[in-house]
Enzyme design. Structure first.
Site, PDB file in Angstrom:
ATOM      1  N   ASP A 202       0.655  -1.011  -0.783  1.00  0.00           N
ATOM      2  CA  ASP A 202       0.445   0.159  -0.190  1.00  0.00           C
ATOM      3  C   ASP A 202       0.851   1.723  -0.182  1.00  0.00           C
ATOM      4  OD1 ASP A 202      -2.023   1.715   0.484  1.00  0.00           O
ATOM      5  OD2 ASP A 202      -2.428   0.688   2.842  1.00  0.00           O
ATOM      6  N   HIS A 374      -3.356   4.567   6.341  1.00  0.00           N
ATOM      7  CA  HIS A 374      -2.747   3.874   5.750  1.00  0.00           C
ATOM      8  C   HIS A 374      -1.307   4.439   6.238  1.00  0.00           C
ATOM      9  CE1 HIS A 374      -5.254   3.625   2.510  1.00  0.00           C
ATOM     10  NE2 HIS A 374      -5.431   4.676   2.630  1.00  0.00           N
TER      11      HIS A 374
END
Lengths: 558, 558
Positions: A202, A374
């Site tokens: 990610d 994130h």
């Protein structure tokens, strides 16, 4: 070495082929295909939300082109977590083949099943959890717990004859998560020791320095704001953010307030989350919205959707005074949410509107009421150092995010040649620890508009942008099929052009003259006449108004 | 007590009437009118830039409604500084009366004169500087130096029989400004001691805690980035930010590089600034763009426009590889600029595009290469405490900014009743130290589109948004004027609707049937027939496609 036609025969046995179908160069429509020995495994199948240059588009899907002719070879779709950008396109994939098995955690499957129910699809599912191993043909899967802004997210290790891949899905590394379910770095370490040949990781926050603060840090802020609020409190957040809602429930409870959920998706998701045990509802804290009006203003919290300024969601309707909860002086509104790029003006309009109604608005710009889902750069460096992957493929991000993530991989010691910068449709083959880009497929945008899927083209969007910027002028002329003489018209109408129709009196004689000249020159083809009308009107409007509306001429023979 | 018609006779002699015409509830089109004893003074006359829900609009002007019938009573327009949101609408005001005197500092007048030249207007001007006093009829003006993101900005004190007003214009309180020209707090103190009855104060950053860092802090960062840059450096910023450009020139010079200016407005403004002595160009550092190609890549800096992602500006053209400077690997691009809300996606597209071309992009998200031009909350508290105004009117800001600024005023001791929250068109009367809201005028948006001013209505914009979201379907039918029989059609055409024209085969018979039924019922009026066609097609398209394009029916008699 582009491979324009995707030829499965070109893939040698024992080689693992990875094609990121969506999510590279964009935040959304995440989807990756893994193929070996004629069988395909998909990881994620999400949607992308349109930007302002894609007017009228509801959703953007991944381009199923690379797998459209291979549907029968798909052994399953692993869904890493329940966010729209990872599961939202599943209904559209299952329309192509309804019995593709979906593999995911309890909450993820519950969310996709609720969504598929709306599409009248009952999927085949395989529920898994962290630590679990599953074999699907040539793919040996191992699931690893990761922490994200939705519970029950999983990374997946895919072991094949071509090598081992670890795909993080979306993740961060909150070391004090509410549910104590950490991103399992011990498992990352074990997998790394065994050898990870390719790491799909990610990139969303790879260009954000440092570390994402713990979700837990928001709790005291919510508690403090609610404790001081003189009247009603309205909290807006994403409707899938179970832990954020958990903290709102807890803070309300601690302050002797009850909570009413507002918004269809909020009610649906939290009902699922509570039923499955992901949300712990303090005794008696929830109250049905219909009964919330009976509770004193200083004893109620509304938990709502619409934190991105979506025009039809609860918060926008409150601003437009089109909601049963009439926001007024003394009310406190908390936007416990991120500000997604492109939504700024809509969100600021909400904040201004609420302020004008007399509410105090608390948002991430003036209080610590949001943390990202994130991993930031600091977390990613931990990750690289614990895993020590042979090759890295940054995924999930705009191009700048992928580049930032690649840089972190190199800085932590991954050889630069082993860090692949790819885009949607890049074909990557993995064998003997070597990952190589071997081709590039053409990947397009698949637009959903109303019930239409994939019909809208870039040309249509260009037309729409022209119509938006300039409006249009239509000119209708009926000519006698025999003589070519004008019977009716020029009838001129305009929309979005913003002038009184009388301005067209100036151009009518020019059109008539241009057609007369054309007639003299023997031009009779309606299409050619239309071009003449278009040019005549286009030149006039550009000179007279310095504008370039769409000119829509129609010459009809009668 | 709204005053729907602005009646100058209603204003008693000796009362000062203040009407904020633009800039309250928006960032832009700043304009305030001051009236006493039949005479009017204007402060600023700027433009507002459109948002995404105002497609095709080039500029938004203040609504000159409150002064349109009073042009001859205007004694002058004070321009506080040379930014577009304070001077941009002057050409449109002067079109109404060309000899209204413009009053401002040297640089401000030079910028507006350059702009007016493009409009072929030579204005009457009165150049002033800090410390200067001027009498215009009943207005005694005193000009005070303020610091902002453009040199030579002025606040103006307006002393009248009705009371004394201080208007800050845009300002911040950089204590170490590059040109050593501070916001003159000693003058603020003196004015405050004499008594300021109403303080109009910039609210842009009132909701930002703390203090805006000094412009000077950017210099070392620029120096460091340029020193490390292996190849070309491209810096983008606002074309009026003289001090930012100054720092780029200095950093380039210190690193043995030359600088080429790119972009028409950058070249024009910096030529003016250098000619007037506001920009100090180190000897030999500037090089004409045409000759810059001959300079080695590691010896050149390009100073360019386009930092907001404007599609036609230099930086966007570089990304589209439509500029002579071909950005490539090793190049460094510095966005030394803010990110104006609404421009995020455009700016991120620029950053991604440049990254893809191989450039390293430095921006305020990853380095300290920008500071704001507006006073943050901490600075404003200094200001209130030094000035001690009797009444406060927060100006220049969205509603949330005005509210934040009002809160600061109250926190520093201004009585809550003396802090006025107003909007565009609020009428405020000042007399004997009391400021009261006495009415509210209707204030609209005046849109400029091409050469059209004020023709575009909200209805046109709604049409444009519909066209953008959904496109349109036009249906043309020619009926015999005698018999009412359909001669031609239905001819159906669509734009931005995104379906093959063959889909309309399904609706044609329905239109024919609906018209036949109408004919049976004796309906012959073309307008009524058009409504029938609109309904028929609208229902069909909504059911078949769940979409709502604009339906444009036209029934013509022949």
């Amino acid at each position: 070495m582009p491979i324009d036609v995707y030829d499965p025969a070109a893939l040698e046995p024992g080689t693992l082929r990875i094609i990121p179908i969506g999510g590279l160069g964009e935040i959304g429509r995440n989807m990756t295909s893994f193929e070996i020995d004629g069988k395909i495994l998909i990881v994620d199948c999400g949607v992308l939300f349109p930007e302002e240059h894609q007017p009228g588009v509801d959703l953007i899907l991944p381009d199923f082109g690379p797998i459209r002719d291979r549907l029968d070879d798909i052994l399953g779709v692993v869904l890493t977590h329940g966010h729209e950008d990872h599961i939202g396109a599943v209904p559209y994939l299952l329309r192509l083949r309804q019995d593709i098995p979906l593999i995911g955690s309890g909450l993820t499957l519950a969310f996709i099943e609720a969504k598929l129910k709306e599409h009248k699809i009952t999927p085949y599912t395989l529920q898994v959890k962290e630590g679990q191993k599953e074999r699907l043909g040539p793919f040996n899967l191992e699931f690893v717990a990761v922490n994200h802004s939705i519970p029950d997210a999983l990374a997946v290790a895919i072991k094949t004859a071509g090598g081992t891949v670890l795909h993080t899905g979306d993740f961060k590394m909150d070391q004090l998560p509410l549910d104590r379910r950490l991103t399992d770095l011990r498992e990352f370490a074990r997998l790394g020791t065994e050898g990870v040949d390719l790491f799909l990781v990610d990139s969303t926050n790879a260009d954000v320095p440092g570390f994402t603060p713990t979700e837990r840090s928001i709790g005291p802020v919510l508690d403090d704001v609610i404790a001081r609020a003189p009247r009603r409190v309205i909290v807006a957040s994403f409707s899938s953010h179970v832990h954020r809602v958990q903290q709102v429930l807890d803070a309300a409870h601690a302050n002797g307030r009850r909570v009413a959920l507002l918004g269809r998706s909020m009610v649906r998701n939290m009902t699922i989350a509570a039923d499955l045990g992901y949300l712990t509802v303090p005794d008696g804290v929830l109250v049905d919205f219909k009964k919330a009006g009976n509770i004193p203003d200083d004893k109620i919290v509304y938990m709502s959707t619409g934190s991105q300024g979506e025009p039809m969601a609860v918060l926008s309707r409150m601003v437009n005074q089109d909601h049963q909860v009439e926001v007024g002086h003394g009310d406190t509104v908390i936007l416990a949410s991120s500000l997604i790029p492109g939504n700024e003006n809509a969100v600021y309009r909400i904040i201004d509107g609420l302020t004008k109604l007399g509410a105090a608005v608390v948002h991430k710009g003036n209080a610590k009421v949001h943390v990202s889902g994130h991993a930031a750069a600091g977390e990613l460096t931990y990750c690289y150092n614990i895993l020590k992957p042979k090759n890295v493929l940054p995924v999930h991000g705009e191009y700048r995010h992928l580049v930032a993530n690649a840089k972190l991989a190199v800085e932590t010691g991954v050889p630069e040649a082993n860090v692949l910068l790819a885009e949607d449709g890049t074909v990557i083959d993995l064998r003997d620890g070597v990952a190589r880009k071997v081709g590039q497929l053409d990947i397009g945008y698949v637009y959903v508009d109303g019930s239409t899927v994939g019909e809208i083209t870039e040309a249509d969007l260009k037309d729409r942008r022209t119509l938006a910027e300039e409006g249009f002028i239509s000119i209708i002329i009926v000519v006698d099929a025999q003589t070519g003489k004008v019977i009716v018209g020029p009838e001129i109408h305009a929309k979005g052009f913003a002038e009184d129709d009388s301005v067209f009196d100036a151009v009518r004689p020019r059109i008539v003259a241009a057609l007369a000249e054309a007639a003299e020159n023997g031009v009779r083809d309606p299409f050619a006449l239309q071009q003449i009308v278009r040019r005549t009107v286009g030149r006039w409007v550009n000179t007279a108004f310095r504008r370039r509306p769409m000119i829509v001429p129609l010459v009809i023979e009668a």
